[in-house]
Motif scaffolding. Structure first.
Motif, PDB file in Angstrom:
ATOM      1  N   SER A  84       0.816  -1.217   0.000  1.00 52.22           N
ATOM      2  CA  SER A  84       0.000   0.000   0.000  1.00 52.22           C
ATOM      3  C   SER A  84       0.854   1.273   0.000  1.00 52.22           C
ATOM      4  O   SER A  84       0.328   2.363  -0.202  1.00 52.22           O
ATOM      5  CB  SER A  84      -0.944   0.014   1.206  1.00 52.22           C
ATOM      6  N   LEU A  85       2.164   1.135   0.198  1.00 57.19           N
ATOM      7  CA  LEU A  85       3.045   2.309   0.150  1.00 57.19           C
ATOM      8  C   LEU A  85       3.364   2.657  -1.305  1.00 57.19           C
ATOM      9  O   LEU A  85       3.698   1.776  -2.097  1.00 57.19           O
ATOM     10  CB  LEU A  85       4.353   2.033   0.895  1.00 57.19           C
ATOM     11  N   PRO A  86       3.299   3.927  -1.641  1.00 55.36           N
ATOM     12  CA  PRO A  86       3.607   4.338  -3.012  1.00 55.36           C
ATOM     13  C   PRO A  86       5.066   4.049  -3.382  1.00 55.36           C
ATOM     14  O   PRO A  86       5.961   4.116  -2.540  1.00 55.36           O
ATOM     15  CB  PRO A  86       3.365   5.848  -2.999  1.00 55.36           C
ATOM     16  N   TYR A  87       5.287   3.762  -4.641  1.00 54.66           N
ATOM     17  CA  TYR A  87       6.615   3.440  -5.153  1.00 54.66           C
ATOM     18  C   TYR A  87       7.606   4.565  -4.873  1.00 54.66           C
ATOM     19  O   TYR A  87       8.750   4.320  -4.496  1.00 54.66           O
ATOM     20  CB  TYR A  87       6.541   3.155  -6.659  1.00 54.66           C
ATOM     21  N   THR A  88       7.193   5.817  -5.060  1.00 50.24           N
ATOM     22  CA  THR A  88       8.113   6.940  -4.863  1.00 50.24           C
ATOM     23  C   THR A  88       8.571   7.035  -3.413  1.00 50.24           C
ATOM     24  O   THR A  88       9.721   7.385  -3.158  1.00 50.24           O
ATOM     25  CB  THR A  88       7.473   8.274  -5.282  1.00 50.24           C
ATOM     26  N   VAL A  89       7.703   6.723  -2.469  1.00 51.89           N
ATOM     27  CA  VAL A  89       8.077   6.739  -1.052  1.00 51.89           C
ATOM     28  C   VAL A  89       9.078   5.612  -0.781  1.00 51.89           C
ATOM     29  O   VAL A  89      10.096   5.816  -0.109  1.00 51.89           O
ATOM     30  CB  VAL A  89       6.831   6.605  -0.154  1.00 51.89           C
TER      31      VAL A  89
END
Length: 184
Positions: A84-89
Motif C-alpha cells: 500500500s506504500l507508493p513506489y516513490t516513497v
C-alpha cells in the motif's frame, strides 16, 4: 493545512515505519528513525511520534536502551501492508536506508571498549571485523580513563589506518631484520 505528500494518516505512517524497520541493518534510535520516516512531505511529526509509540505498545517494535527494533509480528504485518506504500516513497526510503545501513554495518564492525583494571588504570580493547569475522584485535593498558577514551575515539575514527600502520610496522621490522631469529 493540507498535506502534499503520499502519506496521509497515522496508519500510512505505521506502514512506512514498519517498512523502514524491516530494512535497517540493526536497531536504530528515535532520531535516525525520524530522519528515515520524514522522506515524504505528508508525514506529520506528531502523528509519527504517536505511531512509533503505538507500534511499541502493540508489540510490532521493541525499544531497548533507546534503540528500536522490529519484532517478528511487526515484520509479518509490515510485509502484508507494504504494497500500500507508493513506489516513490519506497524509492526515497531505499536511498536513505542505503546510507544509514552503510553506517550501521561499519559501526558494527568497529568496536572499542574501555574497562577499569582492578590494579589501577584502564585497558582499551579495539576490534575491527570484516564480513567474515574478526580481522584485528588490540588491547592496550592506559594510565588513565581519559587516555583510554581518547585511544578508543581515535580507533573508531580511523580503524583501517590503525590496522594498516600495525601491519606495516610488523612487515618493515621483518624486512629490515629487526626481529630476533631472522637470518640476515
Amino acid at each position: 493545512m493540507p498535506r502534499h505528500g503520499f502519506i496521509h494518516d497515522k496508519l500510512d505512517i505505521k506502514f512506512l515505519v514498519l517498512y523502514i524497520m524491516a530494512r535497517v541493518a540493526s536497531p536504530i534510535d528515535f532520531h535516525a528513525l525520524t530522519d528515515l520516516t520524514m522522506c515524504d512531505d505528508g508525514v506529520d511529526y506528531f502523528e509519527f511520534a504517536e505511531a512509533v509509540s503505538e507500534l511499541v505498545e502493540t508489540g510490532h517494535l521493541t525499544l531497548e536502551d533507546g534503540l528500536y527494533a522490529i519484532t517478528e509480528k511487526g515484520r509479518t504485518n509490515g510485509a502484508a501492508c507494504e504494497s500500500s506504500l507508493p513506489y516513490t516513497v519506497k524509492r526515497k526510503c531505499g536511498a536513505s536506508l542505503a546510507k544509514v545501513n552503510g553506517i550501521l554495518r561499519r559501526n558494527a564492525q568497529v568496536r572499542a571498549q574501555v574497562e577499569d583494571r582492578p590494579e589501577g588504570g584502564c585497558s582499551v580493547r579495539m576490534e575491527l571485523d570484516d564480513n567474515k569475522g574478526n580481522l584485528f584485535t588490540l588491547e592496550l593498558f592506559c594510565g588513565s580513563r581519559d587516555q583510554a577514551q581518547r585511544l578508543a575515539k581515535g580507533f573508531r575514527a580511523e580503524p583501517e589506518r590503525v590496522y594498516n600502520d600495525v601491519i606495516t610496522a610488523l612487515l618493515e621490522g621483518e624486512k629490515n631484520g629487526k626481529f630476533p631469529g631472522k637470518e640476515k
